[in-house]
Design a protein around this motif. Sequence first.
Motif, PDB file in Angstrom:
ATOM      1  N   GLY A  28       0.811  -1.223   0.000  1.00 41.17           N
ATOM      2  CA  GLY A  28       0.000   0.000   0.000  1.00 41.17           C
ATOM      3  C   GLY A  28       0.840   1.267   0.000  1.00 41.17           C
ATOM      4  N   THR A  29       2.104   1.136  -0.417  1.00 45.84           N
ATOM      5  CA  THR A  29       3.011   2.291  -0.396  1.00 45.84           C
ATOM      6  C   THR A  29       3.394   2.712  -1.816  1.00 45.84           C
ATOM      7  OG1 THR A  29       4.951   0.829  -0.232  1.00 45.84           O
ATOM      8  CG2 THR A  29       4.002   1.654   1.829  1.00 45.84           C
ATOM      9  N   ILE A  30       3.696   4.001  -1.967  1.00 47.94           N
ATOM     10  CA  ILE A  30       4.341   4.505  -3.177  1.00 47.94           C
ATOM     11  C   ILE A  30       5.831   4.554  -2.870  1.00 47.94           C
ATOM     12  CG2 ILE A  30       4.613   6.478  -4.724  1.00 47.94           C
ATOM     13  CD1 ILE A  30       1.719   7.222  -4.183  1.00 47.94           C
ATOM     14  N   ASP A  31       6.616   3.826  -3.656  1.00 46.42           N
ATOM     15  CA  ASP A  31       8.045   3.668  -3.350  1.00 46.42           C
ATOM     16  C   ASP A  31       8.923   4.446  -4.336  1.00 46.42           C
ATOM     17  OD1 ASP A  31       6.832   1.886  -1.680  1.00 46.42           O
ATOM     18  OD2 ASP A  31       8.072   0.167  -2.191  1.00 46.42           O
ATOM     19  N   TYR A  32       9.488   5.537  -3.880  1.00 45.34           N
ATOM     20  CA  TYR A  32      10.494   6.298  -4.632  1.00 45.34           C
ATOM     21  C   TYR A  32      10.029   6.659  -6.044  1.00 45.34           C
ATOM     22  CZ  TYR A  32      13.225   4.256  -0.829  1.00 45.34           C
ATOM     23  OH  TYR A  32      13.661   3.858   0.406  1.00 45.34           O
ATOM     24  N   ALA A  33       8.816   7.197  -6.149  1.00 40.03           N
ATOM     25  CA  ALA A  33       8.307   7.583  -7.472  1.00 40.03           C
ATOM     26  C   ALA A  33       9.084   8.795  -7.993  1.00 40.03           C
ATOM     27  CB  ALA A  33       6.818   7.914  -7.390  1.00 40.03           C
ATOM     28  N   PRO A  34       9.710   8.671  -9.164  1.00 40.27           N
ATOM     29  CA  PRO A  34      10.582   9.745  -9.640  1.00 40.27           C
ATOM     30  C   PRO A  34       9.834  11.011 -10.060  1.00 40.27           C
ATOM     31  CG  PRO A  34      10.404   8.011 -11.293  1.00 40.27           C
ATOM     32  CD  PRO A  34       9.704   7.516 -10.070  1.00 40.27           C
ATOM     33  N   ASN A  35       8.538  10.882 -10.403  1.00 37.68           N
ATOM     34  CA  ASN A  35       7.818  12.048 -10.915  1.00 37.68           C
ATOM     35  C   ASN A  35       6.814  12.638  -9.915  1.00 37.68           C
ATOM     36  OD1 ASN A  35       6.261   9.753 -11.101  1.00 37.68           O
ATOM     37  ND2 ASN A  35       5.208  10.374 -12.960  1.00 37.68           N
ATOM     38  N   LEU A  36       6.958  12.280  -8.644  1.00 39.48           N
ATOM     39  CA  LEU A  36       6.103  12.870  -7.605  1.00 39.48           C
ATOM     40  C   LEU A  36       6.961  13.670  -6.630  1.00 39.48           C
ATOM     41  CD1 LEU A  36       3.729   9.855  -6.789  1.00 39.48           C
ATOM     42  CD2 LEU A  36       3.321  11.761  -8.361  1.00 39.48           C
ATOM     43  N   ARG A  37       6.355  14.660  -5.976  1.00 41.48           N
ATOM     44  CA  ARG A  37       7.111  15.549  -5.079  1.00 41.48           C
ATOM     45  C   ARG A  37       7.513  14.870  -3.773  1.00 41.48           C
ATOM     46  NH1 ARG A  37       4.976  21.602  -4.287  1.00 41.48           N
ATOM     47  NH2 ARG A  37       7.052  21.755  -3.396  1.00 41.48           N
ATOM     48  N   TRP A  38       6.764  13.854  -3.383  1.00 40.46           N
ATOM     49  CA  TRP A  38       6.998  13.234  -2.070  1.00 40.46           C
ATOM     50  C   TRP A  38       8.072  12.165  -2.209  1.00 40.46           C
ATOM     51  CZ3 TRP A  38       1.794  12.109  -4.029  1.00 40.46           C
ATOM     52  CH2 TRP A  38       1.024  13.270  -4.071  1.00 40.46           C
ATOM     53  N   ASN A  39       9.126  12.309  -1.470  1.00 38.84           N
ATOM     54  CA  ASN A  39      10.275  11.412  -1.596  1.00 38.84           C
ATOM     55  C   ASN A  39      10.122  10.169  -0.720  1.00 38.84           C
ATOM     56  OD1 ASN A  39      11.606  13.243  -3.320  1.00 38.84           O
ATOM     57  ND2 ASN A  39      12.309  14.428  -1.567  1.00 38.84           N
TER      58      ASN A  39
END
Length: 323
Positions: free
Chosen positions: A83-94
Amino acid sequence: MSAGSQQLALGIDIGGTNTVFGIVDHRGDILYRGAISTKKHERIEDYIDELYEAIAPAVKDAGGIDKIKGIGVGAPNGNYYTGTIDYAPNLRWNGVIPLANLMKEKFGVPAALTNDANAAAVGEMTYGAAKGMKDFIVITLGTGVGSGIVANGQLIYGHDGFAGELGHTIVVAGGRKHYSTGAHGSVEAYASATGVRFTALEMLEKHADKPSLLRNYEQDKIDSRVVYDCAMQGDEIANEVYRFTGEILGMALANFIMFSSPEAIILFGGLCKAGDLLLNPTREHMEANLLPIFKNKVKLIFSELKESDAAILGASALVWEMK
């Protein structure tokens, strides 16, 4: 508009620029829809607060949160297992963002998350061209190349939730360097909208003495849309771009077929607007690279879902999978 007593799903697609959402019924009808900017907030909590405020009126009109069975989210690098977003390169949240838990806490209903390409596959299986199929692959041809693989009626997630990155498989040894990953010869480096642009620029340089409508444009203005417009006017180099792109994509699809023997490969995304310009060379080279036992068995078709609806529908379809 009253949605009656039936349960509904909330589908959310988080893109690099915008987030779109909708409330969807079992038939795949989008009863309410809206959008907010993805880029506005540095803190994920502030983003979810704004998303909640934007969705709340639609939830109220639908009969309240009790009518919502759950929330499905499609996002870059979304992991279904965690259920996590992992190190998405095109999002602001790191880093690693526990998005499903944050959504569940805010909205008070269960939430599930997957990556955008997997969401597209679930959407096709639930509402689209793959309805009733147990084995198929969805290939999303946009800025990049995404994919979702369904085998034996189940989406393939792999042991860590990240299976199915077919766009990053290598099809040309030592080929074109990918502008982001640095890999050489990946499907995405050729068969994406970005890849079509690079191919056009390379061909203009290679055939410097050949006239082309593409030469009427400054280099930084040439994109996949321009290539399509020129090809439709009969431009030889523009048509050659599609033949070459179809050759690479067809070869890649043959590899994918021999891996999972799908009933169909469904193509989706902006590049599909090229229609037969892309489909015909792709099918030709797909069949040419298959072993006899796989030839003329696999349907190669375009998605039936409207592009503007597909992201919401794909995300919402996750909800019906919830136990």
